[in-house]
Design a protein around this motif. Structure first.
Motif, mmCIF file in Angstrom:
data_model
loop_
_atom_site.group_PDB
_atom_site.id
_atom_site.type_symbol
_atom_site.label_atom_id
_atom_site.label_comp_id
_atom_site.label_asym_id
_atom_site.label_seq_id
_atom_site.Cartn_x
_atom_site.Cartn_y
_atom_site.Cartn_z
ATOM 1 N N LEU A 1 -29.144 -36.146 24.249
ATOM 2 C CA LEU A 1 -29.354 -34.712 24.472
ATOM 3 C C LEU A 1 -30.699 -34.398 25.118
ATOM 4 C CD1 LEU A 1 -27.986 -33.380 21.061
ATOM 5 C CD2 LEU A 1 -26.829 -33.335 23.286
ATOM 6 N N TYR A 2 -31.537 -35.402 25.307
ATOM 7 C CA TYR A 2 -32.854 -35.180 25.892
ATOM 8 C C TYR A 2 -33.137 -36.289 26.902
ATOM 9 C CZ TYR A 2 -37.895 -34.584 26.334
ATOM 10 O OH TYR A 2 -39.157 -34.391 26.835
ATOM 11 N N PRO A 3 -33.631 -35.927 28.101
ATOM 12 C CA PRO A 3 -34.155 -34.617 28.515
ATOM 13 C C PRO A 3 -33.139 -33.708 29.205
ATOM 14 C CG PRO A 3 -34.715 -36.237 30.158
ATOM 15 C CD PRO A 3 -33.966 -36.989 29.081
ATOM 16 N N ASP A 4 -31.882 -34.147 29.315
ATOM 17 C CA ASP A 4 -30.928 -33.402 30.139
ATOM 18 C C ASP A 4 -30.005 -32.496 29.343
ATOM 19 O OD1 ASP A 4 -31.896 -34.660 32.465
ATOM 20 O OD2 ASP A 4 -30.659 -36.427 32.059
ATOM 21 N N GLY A 5 -30.266 -32.313 28.063
ATOM 22 C CA GLY A 5 -29.425 -31.455 27.245
ATOM 23 C C GLY A 5 -29.969 -30.041 27.149
ATOM 24 N N THR B 1 -41.716 -36.070 21.931
ATOM 25 C CA THR B 1 -41.624 -35.759 23.350
ATOM 26 C C THR B 1 -42.966 -35.203 23.829
ATOM 27 O OG1 THR B 1 -40.969 -33.442 23.059
ATOM 28 C CG2 THR B 1 -39.212 -35.107 22.983
ATOM 29 N N GLU B 2 -43.072 -34.978 25.113
ATOM 30 C CA GLU B 2 -44.299 -34.410 25.670
ATOM 31 C C GLU B 2 -44.574 -33.019 25.126
ATOM 32 O OE1 GLU B 2 -44.075 -34.518 29.886
ATOM 33 O OE2 GLU B 2 -44.221 -36.703 30.027
ATOM 34 N N SER B 3 -43.518 -32.294 24.747
ATOM 35 C CA SER B 3 -43.708 -30.946 24.211
ATOM 36 C C SER B 3 -44.088 -30.953 22.735
ATOM 37 C CB SER B 3 -42.439 -30.115 24.416
ATOM 38 O OG SER B 3 -41.371 -30.638 23.641
ATOM 39 N N GLY B 4 -44.031 -32.112 22.093
ATOM 40 C CA GLY B 4 -44.474 -32.224 20.707
ATOM 41 C C GLY B 4 -43.386 -32.241 19.663
ATOM 42 N N VAL B 5 -42.125 -32.054 20.070
ATOM 43 C CA VAL B 5 -41.044 -32.150 19.090
ATOM 44 C C VAL B 5 -40.645 -33.613 18.929
ATOM 45 C CG1 VAL B 5 -40.217 -29.835 19.637
ATOM 46 C CG2 VAL B 5 -39.184 -31.810 20.781
ATOM 47 N N ASP B 6 -39.937 -33.914 17.874
ATOM 48 C CA ASP B 6 -39.532 -35.294 17.603
ATOM 49 C C ASP B 6 -38.316 -35.673 18.443
ATOM 50 O OD1 ASP B 6 -38.413 -33.280 15.757
ATOM 51 O OD2 ASP B 6 -37.191 -34.948 15.016
ATOM 52 N N ALA B 7 -38.434 -36.803 19.154
ATOM 53 C CA ALA B 7 -37.320 -37.303 19.947
ATOM 54 C C ALA B 7 -36.411 -38.197 19.121
ATOM 55 C CB ALA B 7 -37.829 -38.067 21.165
ATOM 56 N N GLN B 8 -37.009 -38.999 18.232
ATOM 57 C CA GLN B 8 -36.221 -39.803 17.312
ATOM 58 C C GLN B 8 -37.022 -40.078 16.048
ATOM 59 O OE1 GLN B 8 -34.861 -43.399 19.133
ATOM 60 N NE2 GLN B 8 -36.841 -43.961 19.974
ATOM 61 N N ASP B 9 -36.285 -40.257 14.957
ATOM 62 C CA ASP B 9 -36.884 -40.358 13.636
ATOM 63 C C ASP B 9 -36.289 -41.539 12.871
ATOM 64 O OD1 ASP B 9 -38.136 -37.588 13.816
ATOM 65 O OD2 ASP B 9 -36.008 -37.066 13.905
ATOM 66 N N ALA B 10 -37.135 -42.229 12.135
ATOM 67 C CA ALA B 10 -36.698 -43.248 11.170
ATOM 68 C C ALA B 10 -37.138 -42.777 9.794
ATOM 69 C CB ALA B 10 -37.307 -44.599 11.497
ATOM 70 N N ILE B 11 -36.189 -42.687 8.853
ATOM 71 C CA ILE B 11 -36.432 -42.037 7.561
ATOM 72 C C ILE B 11 -35.946 -42.940 6.435
ATOM 73 C CG2 ILE B 11 -35.924 -39.999 6.144
ATOM 74 C CD1 ILE B 11 -35.156 -38.623 8.902
ATOM 75 N N GLY B 12 -36.752 -43.045 5.398
ATOM 76 C CA GLY B 12 -36.336 -43.722 4.181
ATOM 77 C C GLY B 12 -36.434 -42.774 3.001
ATOM 78 N N VAL B 13 -35.421 -42.782 2.146
ATOM 79 C CA VAL B 13 -35.444 -41.936 0.949
ATOM 80 C C VAL B 13 -35.109 -42.792 -0.273
ATOM 81 C CG1 VAL B 13 -34.805 -39.861 2.230
ATOM 82 C CG2 VAL B 13 -33.009 -41.257 1.190
ATOM 83 N N THR B 14 -35.648 -42.393 -1.418
ATOM 84 C CA THR B 14 -35.389 -43.091 -2.677
ATOM 85 C C THR B 14 -35.014 -42.067 -3.737
ATOM 86 O OG1 THR B 14 -37.061 -44.748 -2.092
ATOM 87 C CG2 THR B 14 -36.330 -44.691 -4.386
ATOM 88 N N MET C 1 -32.330 -38.068 19.784
ATOM 89 C CA MET C 1 -31.672 -37.298 20.823
ATOM 90 C C MET C 1 -31.848 -37.956 22.192
ATOM 91 S SD MET C 1 -34.043 -33.871 21.028
ATOM 92 C CE MET C 1 -35.775 -33.884 21.517
ATOM 93 N N LEU C 2 -32.230 -39.255 22.175
ATOM 94 C CA LEU C 2 -32.453 -39.990 23.416
ATOM 95 C C LEU C 2 -31.245 -40.790 23.858
ATOM 96 C CD1 LEU C 2 -36.057 -41.363 22.739
ATOM 97 C CD2 LEU C 2 -35.391 -39.281 23.976
ATOM 98 N N THR C 3 -30.355 -41.122 22.915
ATOM 99 C CA THR C 3 -29.227 -41.987 23.254
ATOM 100 C C THR C 3 -28.117 -41.816 22.227
ATOM 101 O OG1 THR C 3 -28.588 -44.276 23.773
ATOM 102 C CG2 THR C 3 -30.081 -43.949 21.921
ATOM 103 N N LYS C 4 -26.910 -42.183 22.602
ATOM 104 C CA LYS C 4 -25.795 -42.151 21.650
ATOM 105 C C LYS C 4 -25.839 -43.409 20.791
ATOM 106 C CE LYS C 4 -21.929 -40.583 19.854
ATOM 107 N NZ LYS C 4 -22.084 -41.247 18.543
ATOM 108 N N THR C 5 -25.864 -43.214 19.503
ATOM 109 C CA THR C 5 -25.838 -44.329 18.561
ATOM 110 C C THR C 5 -24.445 -44.411 17.935
ATOM 111 O OG1 THR C 5 -26.538 -42.988 16.666
ATOM 112 C CG2 THR C 5 -28.281 -43.932 18.062
#
Length: 344
Positions: free
Chosen positions: A173-177, A219-232, A245-249
């Motif tokens: 979805l980024y940068p062309d979304g 991203t250059e605008s400061g929003v998160d392009a991708q995130d890695a998260i761990g929860v317990t 939002m950079l690629t289809k997973t």
């Protein structure tokens, strides 16, 4: 082990839900998908639509045969022919617009993420409570039949003790979304649009988190392009989550217990998902496929119709307290990755 089978879903037929007259606030892409699903799979009535542009509202109304187009949100929430308001605007606008509706005495279904942050979410919840009207986050996944299969597996202890959840959500979805995804002023980025799905799913499975860790690429605008998260969770179970939002997973999820695991394929949050019950040796024991793979948003609308008609102020399938707890976790993630939105 070979005797393990998946339970059937208990999901009611959305066509059997009582009919409400819906007002759609903000006729964007998700509103179009919502309207299409309601007309195709329910007896719900699309009564009115509102945009800041009357022309845009009228075009949407013409496309769906909606009776009334409003050129202001205030006109929509004060429309006496509207029973419930669907808030489909960007996250940055949810607080203002949902509270506009609740102040007018209208129940609300608010797109996910419910707000930009937990403070705004709390304001919406408190305003609905003060007005005595129903409110719910539009986390449509919670109401799909395959998720009720997962719910029943957890309730029945079918998997044994659950130790690990894995879930990812990636779309190119980024940068062309949509431009809003790169705009901090509109609460853009991967987390609130995409990451909300794996985070909400992990909470659904594990319960409250006692620890959250996160990192991201911005991203250059400061929003998160991708995130890695761990929860317990409190019992030591862990969730390994990702969003981009950079690629289809693969956009799959797994729930791993001591007896067996669930593998939810393609995309785990939507109606085309397949739930597979898998033994610890990798043998597939059973699988579930939704009967309707074309639409999904109508299930949440049917839930709203049932609860509003019954006089309830929230849904037990997506309680407001859980929405608020998930928003707290998203706030924690953003604090760790250094993403703030203007005006916070």
């Amino acid at each position: 082990m070979s005797s393990l089978t998946l339970p059937a879903p208990r999901t009611p037929d959305p066509r059997d839900a009582p009919t409400l007259r819906w007002g759609i606030l903000a006729p964007g892409g998700i509103a179009r998908s919502f309207a299409t699903a309601l007309q195709a799979r329910t007896g719900q009535h699309l009564q009115a639509v509102a945009s800041r542009s009357l022309r845009r509202a009228q075009d949407f109304a013409d496309d769906f045969g909606i009776q009334t187009a409003h050129g202001s949100y205030a006109d929509l929430v004060s429309d006496p022919d509207v029973d419930v308001v669907y808030v489909a605007s960007p996250h940055s606008e949810h607080r203002t617009q949902a509270m506009l509706a609740t102040a007018a005495g209208k129940p609300v279904l608010v797109e996910k993420a419910f707000a930009r942050n937990s403070s705004e979410a709390r304001d919406i919840i408190e305003s609905a409570s003060a007005a005595g009207v129903f409110a719910m986050e539009a986390m449509w996944t919670r109401f799909l039949p395959h998720i009720d299969v997962v719910r029943r597996c957890l309730e029945d202890g079918l998997l044994g003790e659950v130790h690990t959840v894995q879930a990812d959500h990636g779309q190119a979805l980024y940068p062309d979304g949509p431009q809003r995804l790169s705009d901090p002023a509109l609460a853009g980025g991967a987390l609130l649009d995409l990451g909300i799905y794996p985070v909400s799913f992990a909470h659904f499975v594990l319960g409250d988190f006692v620890d959250v860790t996160a990192t991201c690429v911005r991203t250059e605008s400061g929003v998160d392009a991708q995130d890695a998260i761990g929860v317990t969770s409190s019992n030591g179970a862990m969730g390994l989550l990702g969003a981009t939002m950079l690629t289809k997973t693969p956009t799959v999820a797994t729930v791993c217990g001591t007896r067996a695991r669930l593998e939810i394929d393609g995309d785990f949050y939507g109606p085309r998902a397949v739930v597979r019950l898998v033994a610890n040796d990798g043998t597939e024991l059973d699988r579930f496929v939704n009967e309707d793979t074309d639409f999904g948003l109508h299930f949440e609308a049917a839930e709203v119709a049932r609860q509003v008609t019954a006089g309830n102020l929230e849904s037990p399938l997506m309680p407001l307290a859980e929405t608020l707890t998930i928003m707290d976790a998203l706030d924690d993630i953003r604090a760790q990755i250094g993403v703030r939105y203007p005006g916070e």
